[in-house]
Design a protein around this motif. Structure first.
Motif: not given
Lengths: 116, 113
Positions: B32-34, B50-54, B71-73
């Motif tokens: 997830v990118s912002w 990615f997988s809970e890590t920045q 859950n990737s949210r």
């Protein structure tokens, strides 16, 4: 770091005609990917087309095609048979990096108007 | 397949407050990118999880932070809001591999008064 230049802030085209949006980029990476996105007034960014830098063949996607000149670091988008629904802001975006450090960098965008 | 969902769509806050934005990625996407989008600066990369890590970070002050759940949210938080933080905040998800295009949500429009 990547830099992206879209030299045409605004463009207009008549419906059914062809228009080309220009983009130049700079990256020190040898492995990278190139994307064009469009953002209509609904503001959702939508992928238009992508190109792998290692491929010499230009990508095409229905009415959309690119002219990729790797040595010149140029990646233009051609829209054929323009439709009213093509009106949007178009962004050129290289994705480059190394390992897991790939990042998408956007140009300032070109606002395309389609005239009926 | 459901797309990327961002909530809320609109927010109005006052200077000094903090805000949390939420992003639910496409099912199966681990990245997830912002991005922040403003008329003056265009689209600027904030960070990627990615997988809970920045995994990647842009050049924004520490007031901007994020996290990703199992859950990737993902959530993005901005503390001590400034007028200049008014922007459209876009979230994008992908499988997380190098050649994967990003799939974007509709964004959250934040107005700081």
């Amino acid at each position: 770091a990547q830099t992206v230049t879209q030299s045409q802030p605004e463009m207009s085209v008549q419906e059914a005609e062809t228009v080309t949006l220009s983009c130049t980029y700079d990256t020190s990476e040898s492995d990278y990917y190139l994307f064009w996105y469009k953002q209509p007034p609904s503001r959702q960014m939508i992928l238009v087309i992508r190109q792998e830098a290692y491929k010499q063949q230009n990508a095409t996607e229905n009415r959309f095609s690119v002219n990729f000149q790797k040595a010149a670091k140029s990646f233009s988008l051609k829209i054929s048979d323009s439709q009213l629904g093509d009106a949007a802001m178009y962004f050129c975006a290289p994705m480059a990096g190394g390992g897991s450090n790939y990042k998408l960098t956007f140009g300032k965008g070109t606002l395309l108007t389609v005239n009926p | 397949k459901a797309g990327v969902t961002q909530t809320p769509r609109y927010l109005i806050k006052t200077r000094g407050q903090q805000v949390t934005l939420s992003c639910s990625p496409i099912s199966g996407h681990r990245s997830v990118s912002w991005y922040q989008q403003t008329p003056g600066q265009g689209l600027q990369f904030l960070f990627e999880y990615f997988s809970e890590t920045q995994r990647n970070k842009g050049n924004f002050p520490g007031r901007f932070s994020g996290r990703q759940f199992s859950n990737s949210r993902s959530e993005m938080n901005v503390s001590t809001l400034e007028l200049g933080d008014s922007a459209l905040y876009l979230c994008a998800s992908s499988p997380g591999t190098a050649n994967s295009p990003l799939h974007f949500g509709n964004g959250t429009r934040l107005t700081v008064t």
